[in-house]
Write an enzyme that holds these catalytic residues in place. Structure first.
Site, PDB file in Angstrom:
ATOM      1  CD  GLU A 226      -2.329  -1.444   2.775  1.00 47.47           C
ATOM      2  OE1 GLU A 226      -2.544  -0.421   3.458  1.00 47.47           O
ATOM      3  OE2 GLU A 226      -2.586  -2.595   3.171  1.00 47.47           O
ATOM      4  CD  GLU A 337      -8.273   1.929   5.858  1.00 43.28           C
ATOM      5  OE1 GLU A 337      -8.242   1.286   6.917  1.00 43.28           O
ATOM      6  OE2 GLU A 337      -7.471   1.733   4.920  1.00 43.28           O
TER       7      GLU A 337
END
Length: 581
Positions: A226, A337
């Site tokens: 990520e 997120e």
């Protein structure tokens, strides 16, 4: 006279108990001190492992310390499998088509964004053969739940688009607004990500925007790489927007970490520091800034490489770190997120992206543009069959699009509807809190606002900017403003007229504050405000429910309230004005 044997035994027993009790007291204290000492020792050992001896040290304007560490001494080489690793100083191949997306049309030039860098660059640069590492401080480690968990995500933070039970994700308190692609083998992904500084409600929450390279199932064996930007007070101790990376090979259980906080990622670049602040950031209806991130698998060595922008190849994750990703990825995700730590079904006010919904578009909502994947032939290609996913679209949403300038793109994010309590604390660059547009939907989100707390905003110029006459704050009952150094006034008369439910108002340490309610025909927070005609407005319509007013250490105060407002304070019970000229 004889001595009673029973009394003698009881007396001896009492003496023994007292002696034993006296002996136990210092031992328990010593045990407690020993436990504290063990924690200090454990923290210090961890700091020694992470903070390698620097060749040079640079102090960043945001308080970070950047250590320039020799490339061969970085944390990656603490890994037992990397003891004899020969550093690969450049990838064998870049994906084909990488530099084609610099060609933009005249239309795109209107929406071009500006160059971006890291704050520490203003005070120096690292020498050749070194890498910049953000120094970990003791307080950073102590904020974690344990030394072992420092720098690690919690289990189950991946969005699961096709989960039959979305509560699986909600249990962890993480919420997402993403675009994704699956159903093939993928060897990398790219995106250009709009950069903002979202507001975080609680220190243990965060907001991020990133891409995910995923392999394996969504169970215990998930592999993930990520990268993107994040605001995480818990990890970094502030609300700055920072570049970050993350990796795991077992669904965030025992492997992997953020940035360089464990052994794994091998950095080769001397100019970009993982975890360092990005500057500048985008502003609402103002200049827009974005970063480009590319992650791809080297076809020969098998390592996963990362590039930042067009110029900085940062380094690589060795292939042996992973199981499924040792071959290829099975899903790519792009998006935002946040963490929602509120209990009992309540929802955080933490923002995703810009804090605005996708339908508001460029300059207001945050975006991902030019999203691409790397195929089996090492070519960058447009993704096919893009899906979207969000747990609660009324809180955070995503909308995709496609055109010749941005390729595949999407806007995403948002605030929480029906906000009741808003806390904005310690945002050192924030200049305004609310932008009052002539759009009904904008104000409908604040109609239930009951409590507003603004603390530690030294650059705040205006709480309310825009068209004050459209304000809808009929439920605001309590407001506190503290340490807002550049704020000259709190309300216009137009706005004060609408705050008929306000009961408690506290203003502390606002050194530039001149008045609470501005006079007619003056600027409010640096902008001219069109005041309503108040000549016919009865006094009782100003702060008619105000019960407590506290003002302290506002040295430039010229007056407390205009006379027309004071005449209507029929319910005022307590007025304190302290240390104001």
């Amino acid at each position: 006279m004889g001595v009673d044997g029973g009394h003698f035994r009881r007396g001896m027993l009492l003496v023994l108990v007292v002696c034993v009790w006296c002996l136990l007291i210092p031992q328990s204290g010593a045990a407690r001190l020993s436990s504290e000492s063990r924690q200090k020792l454990e923290v210090q050992k961890h700091l020694n492992r992470l903070n390698k001896p620097p060749v040079k040290t640079i102090e960043s304007p945001d308080g970070d310390v950047i250590d320039c560490v020799h490339i061969s001494h970085q944390p990656a080489f603490d890994h037992p499998y990397l003891k004899d690793h020969k550093i690969q100083m450049k990838p064998n191949y870049h994906p084909e088509g990488l530099f084609d997306d610099n060609k933009v049309s005249a239309k795109a030039s209107k929406e071009r964004t500006n160059p971006i860098s890291q704050l520490w660059h203003t005070n120096g640069k690292c020498p050749e053969d070194t890498i910049p590492i953000r120094r970990t401080k003791k307080d950073d480690v102590l904020r974690a739940s344990s030394v072992k968990r420092y720098g690690r995500k919690k289990h189950r933070t991946i969005p699961v688009p096709k989960s039959a039970d979305p509560d699986l994700v909600n249990e962890s308190g993480h919420q997402h607004a993403i675009a994704y692609i699956e159903g093939d083998k993928y060897y990398g992904a790219k995106a250009t990500i709009n950069v903002w500084e979202p507001k975080i409600q609680q220190p243990n929450e965060f907001s991020l925007s990133q891409l995910w390279i995923l392999g394996g199932s969504f169970g215990q064996d998930l592999n993930s790489i990520e990268a993107g930007w994040q605001v995480s007070p818990d990890l970094y101790g502030d609300n700055n927007t920072r570049l970050f990376t993350y990796w795991t090979s077992d669904a965030y259980q025992a492997t992997g970490c953020y940035n360089l906080l464990c052994s794994g990622f091998i950095q080769i670049n001397s100019e970009i520091a993982m975890g360092a602040s990005i500057s500048p950031i985008s502003g609402f209806r103002n200049s827009q800034y974005d970063i480009s991130i590319l992650i791809w698998k080297d076809p020969t060595e098998g390592h996963w490489w990362m590039q930042f922008g067009n110029d900085y190849v940062l380094g690589y994750w060795p292939s042996f770190l992973f199981s499924y990703l040792a071959e290829s990825a099975s899903m790519i995700e792009w998006g935002g997120e946040v963490v929602n730590s509120e209990p009992d079904g309540q929802h955080t006010s933490t923002q995703m992206g810009s804090g605005h919904f996708p339908e508001e578009g460029f300059g207001k909502a945050s975006y991902f543009r030019n999203i691409q994947v790397v195929d089996g032939s090492n070519n960058l290609k447009a993704p096919k069959g893009i899906g979207t996913f969000t747990e609660q679209s009324n809180c955070y949403d995503v909308q995709t699009g496609n055109n010749g300038d941005w390729g595949h793109y999407f806007y995403y994010g948002g605030p929480v509807s029906n906000l009741e309590d808003l806390y904005v604390e310690y945002y050192y660059s924030l200049k305004e809190v609310f932008y009052l547009e002539e759009i009904e939907e904008e104000w409908s989100r604040l109609t239930r606002l009951r409590e507003l707390i603004l603390v530690g905003l030294p650059k705040l110029m205006s709480i309310w900017k825009g068209k004050h006459e459209i304000a809808k704050l009929e439920n605001l009952k309590m407001m506190k403003v503290k340490d807002c150094g550049k704020l000259r006034n709190i309300f216009s008369k137009t706005l004060a007229h609408k705050l008929y439910t306000l009961e408690h108002l506290t203003i502390l340490k606002c050194g530039s504050l001149e008045e609470i309610v501005s006079n007619d025909n003056v600027e409010v927070g640096g902008e001219a405000v069109q005041q309503m005609d108040l000549s016919t407005v009865p006094p009782l319509f100003f702060f008619q429910n105000l019960q407590k007013l506290l003002i302290s250490k506002c040295n430039k105060m010229e007056s407390v309230l205009p006379l027309i407002v004071v005449e209507g304070l029929n319910l005022l019970e307590e007025l304190i004005v302290d240390s104001c000229n």
